[in-house]
Write a protein that holds these residues in place. Structure first.
Motif, short mmCIF file in Angstrom:
data_model
loop_
_atom_site.label_atom_id
_atom_site.label_comp_id
_atom_site.label_asym_id
_atom_site.label_seq_id
_atom_site.Cartn_x
_atom_site.Cartn_y
_atom_site.Cartn_z
N VAL A 22 39.50 12.71 11.29
CA VAL A 22 40.35 13.58 12.10
C VAL A 22 39.86 15.01 11.94
N LEU A 23 39.52 15.65 13.04
CA LEU A 23 38.98 17.00 13.00
C LEU A 23 40.08 18.03 12.77
N SER A 24 39.69 19.27 12.51
CA SER A 24 40.65 20.32 12.22
C SER A 24 41.56 20.62 13.40
N ASN A 25 41.12 20.30 14.63
CA ASN A 25 41.95 20.53 15.81
C ASN A 25 42.77 19.30 16.21
N GLY A 26 42.73 18.25 15.39
CA GLY A 26 43.52 17.05 15.65
C GLY A 26 42.80 15.97 16.42
N ASP A 56 37.68 11.81 20.73
CA ASP A 56 38.82 11.52 21.58
C ASP A 56 40.05 12.24 21.07
N GLN A 57 40.98 12.50 21.98
CA GLN A 57 42.28 13.01 21.56
C GLN A 57 43.09 11.87 20.95
N GLU A 58 44.18 12.23 20.32
CA GLU A 58 45.01 11.24 19.65
C GLU A 58 45.54 10.18 20.61
N ASP A 59 45.75 10.54 21.87
CA ASP A 59 46.27 9.57 22.85
C ASP A 59 45.15 8.77 23.51
N GLY A 60 43.89 8.96 23.07
CA GLY A 60 42.79 8.20 23.61
C GLY A 60 42.01 8.91 24.71
N THR A 61 42.48 10.07 25.14
CA THR A 61 41.76 10.82 26.17
C THR A 61 40.41 11.28 25.63
N SER A 62 39.36 11.01 26.39
CA SER A 62 38.01 11.37 25.95
C SER A 62 37.81 12.88 25.96
N VAL A 63 37.24 13.40 24.89
CA VAL A 63 36.91 14.82 24.79
C VAL A 63 35.40 15.01 24.86
#
Length: 312
Positions: A22-26, A56-63
């Protein structure tokens, strides 16, 4: 959510633990490997296995979409084996990935920022062959440390790399028991130190070595009296109540029957200051586990959970 899959019927995935951090930005970074398009796993194992990350974001959205890490044919590691993948998040931002290459399985480390952009340069082990195991950690102020062992070598090597991806130097801890080169762990303490615990050769007692970020040794001692020499595994993490560590040790197995195997787990808590086992509190033992055992196999599978908050 499925975040990665084979891209052809012949292509094979090789999760190899699929390290996650988990990165520093979540956001969440996942590292994995697979063979190239059209290659079988057997062909890929010989030198064409690729290592990738995605964010990816926590909800699975690709970053950040799937990105191949080991791409640089000019350095001769375009298609590394990529075994023993590790990813370490940096509290100040970014992450670092370590893997082994197909050139004698040497350790390699690459650093990235939170956007997945590479920073600094590739750290490639210049000496020693056949990395047996490697693990990483990062201090609260942003110093990475990757520890690794080599075949037929009883030294643990620790590489320090700053948050900009610049190698700062290498330190060493001796003597890990030969044949037990995978029997060590590494963590960062709350006060920006790097600790390595391992199975010392003789006596076979857990030994702890601690460096500050300037790579000066602050502590180096046996965590148990030298008369207590029976243990097989070790895991450490920072102690949430002080600047020390919590060390969990698996003792040697007993039973060895087809219906029962018994392991004892010990909890060692170091105060972060004392340079001897007098600064270590021992719960002896705090957990005993029975499980089926098959005498046809010499390896027993076990694991130790690291701390999550104040829970163990």
């Amino acid at each position: 959510k499925t975040i990665a899959s084979p891209q052809s019927s012949q292509q094979k995935m090789q999760p190899n633990g699929s390290p996650v951090a988990v990165l520093s930005n979540g956001n969440i970074v996942t590292v994995y490997q697979r063979t190239a398009n059209g290659e079988t796993y057997q062909t890929g194992y010989g030198g064409s296995r690729r290592t990738y990350f995605r964010i990816d974001q926590e909800d699975g959205t690709s970053v950040v979409a799937e990105t191949q890490i080991n791409v640089n044919s000019t350095s001769g590691y375009a298609y590394d084996i990529g075994q023993w993948l590790n990813v370490v998040a940096n509290p100040t931002g970014g992450f670092a990935v370590s893997w082994t290459g197909n050139s004698n399985y040497k350790l390699r480390v690459r650093c990235f920022d939170n956007t997945g952009t590479a920073v600094g340069s590739l750290r490639e082990e210049s000496a020693g062959n056949y990395c047996i195991m490697h693990k990483g950690a990062c201090t609260p102020d942003g110093m990475y440390a990757f520890a690794h062992t080599r075949a037929s070598d009883t030294t643990i090597y620790v590489d320090f790399i700053n948050s900009s991806g610049v190698h700062q130097g290498q330190q060493a801890a001796s003597q890990i028991l030969n044949g037990r080169q995978n029997n060590f762990d590494i963590c960062a303490t709350s006060d920006n130190k790097i600790a390595v615990a391992y199975k010392f050769s003789s006596p076979s007692v857990p030994r702890l070595k601690v460096w500050n970020t300037s790579q000066g040794v602050t502590n180096d001692f046996f965590m148990l009296p030298t008369s207590n020499s029976s243990f097989e595994g070790i895991a450490i993490d920072k102690n949430s109540s002080n600047n020390g560590i919590t060390c969990q040790v698996k003792s040697s197995s007993s039973g060895n029957s087809d219906i029962n195997e018994q392991d004892s787990f010990y909890n060692l808590s170091w105060d972060g200051v004392t340079n001897s086992d007098s600064g270590v509190t021992v719960s002896d033992p705090y957990r005993s586990i029975n499980y089926p055992y098959n005498s046809n196999y010499s390896n027993r599978y076990w694991g130790i959970f690291k701390n999550i908050g104040s829970d163990q």
